[in-house]
Design a protein around this motif. Structure first.
Motif, mmCIF file in Angstrom:
data_model
loop_
_atom_site.group_PDB
_atom_site.id
_atom_site.type_symbol
_atom_site.label_atom_id
_atom_site.label_comp_id
_atom_site.label_asym_id
_atom_site.label_seq_id
_atom_site.Cartn_x
_atom_site.Cartn_y
_atom_site.Cartn_z
ATOM 1 N N GLY A 88 -33.231 18.916 37.759
ATOM 2 C CA GLY A 88 -31.884 19.518 37.214
ATOM 3 C C GLY A 88 -30.743 18.624 37.473
ATOM 4 O O GLY A 88 -29.755 19.183 37.829
ATOM 5 N N LEU A 171 -38.812 28.632 32.672
ATOM 6 C CA LEU A 171 -38.435 28.184 33.959
ATOM 7 C C LEU A 171 -40.004 28.521 34.973
ATOM 8 O O LEU A 171 -39.994 27.760 35.853
ATOM 9 C CB LEU A 171 -37.414 28.817 34.593
ATOM 10 C CG LEU A 171 -36.926 28.432 35.729
ATOM 11 C CD1 LEU A 171 -36.416 26.839 35.720
ATOM 12 C CD2 LEU A 171 -35.650 29.264 36.492
ATOM 13 N N GLU A 174 -41.952 25.645 34.690
ATOM 14 C CA GLU A 174 -41.395 24.362 35.223
ATOM 15 C C GLU A 174 -41.957 24.206 36.610
ATOM 16 O O GLU A 174 -42.349 23.478 37.201
ATOM 17 C CB GLU A 174 -39.891 24.512 35.126
ATOM 18 C CG GLU A 174 -39.281 24.267 33.681
ATOM 19 C CD GLU A 174 -37.802 24.151 33.536
ATOM 20 O OE1 GLU A 174 -37.192 23.424 34.547
ATOM 21 O OE2 GLU A 174 -37.248 24.665 32.739
#
Ligand code: GRF
Length: 217
Positions: A88, A171, A174
């Motif tokens: 990120g 997510l 992820e």
């Protein structure tokens, strides 16, 4: 043990899952620092709570991207990591920076690359009406969101999805695939050679595409 530096810009949930796995011994790495380009990145507090060294290289203090990249590289190099993990991290890194860490700089992107490079991937996936979406871990090259793919996970797109529900489903994956990729690197099973990913993973987890069970059952 493989030493890792993680670069973040915000929430840091991918970073947190790596820190948790390293702390529990599930991931054979030593996370030697977490760096952010934003002093207010929420993830910095999480990292500090884990007792990990944190540093900020504020991009707003640099007029030129090259100067920012150089300061960032200097901070990273002081920690001498084997692997640099972008989690990120929302700044585009210049060619020189990327080449310096060739083969040991990885990123996670919230789409099945090469579909949807760049921002707002979940919104764009919904607008395109794709039925399968997901996330990708890849080696970073000078081409934004286009490096050699290490591992991907796919999720279904459901009729009732909005951006938030789709992002949340992705997510979860992820967090899984970033652990896998970092583990493979730490175990010496993952290398970049001649611009291609060489993966020597055991049969049961070498599948590059992981399709989790559909929530539809
Ligand atoms: C993730 O979706 C990641 O793929 C993208 O930015 C988001 C960062 O989330 N590059 P977090 O900071 O790891 O929670």
């Amino acid at each position: 043990m493989t030493s890792v530096v993680i670069l973040i810009s915000g929430r840091g949930s991918n970073m947190a899952s790596l820190l948790d796995a390293a702390a529990s011994g599930a991931l054979p790495v030593r996370i030697v620092g977490v760096l952010s380009n934003r002093p207010d990145a929420q993830g910095l507090q999480t990292a500090a709570a884990h007792g990990v060294l944190t540093e900020v290289v504020d991009h707003r203090l640099f007029a030129e991207r090259e100067a920012f990249d150089a300061a960032l590289a200097e901070t990273i190099d002081r920690l001498a990591p084997d692997l640099v993990v972008l989690a990120g991290f929302m700044r585009i890194l210049g060619d020189r920076f990327v080449r310096r860490y060739e083969g040991r700089l990885i990123n996670i992107h919230p789409s099945l690359l090469p579909a949807f490079p760049g921002l707002h991937t979940h919104r764009r996936a919904l607008a395109e009406g794709v039925r399968i979406h997901g996330c990708t871990v890849h080696f970073v090259t000078p081409d934004l969101d286009h490096g050699p793919v290490i591992v991907q996970a796919a999720v279904p797109v459901l009729d009732q999805d909005d951006e938030a529900s789709l992002a949340a489903r992705v997510l979860v994956q992820e967090h899984q695939i970033y652990l896998l990729a970092v583990r493979w690197f730490a175990e010496g099973r993952l290398r970049l050679r001649d611009g291609r990913v060489r993966l020597d993973a055991p049969q049961d987890d070498s599948g590059r595409l992981i399709v989790p069970q559909s929530p539809l059952g």
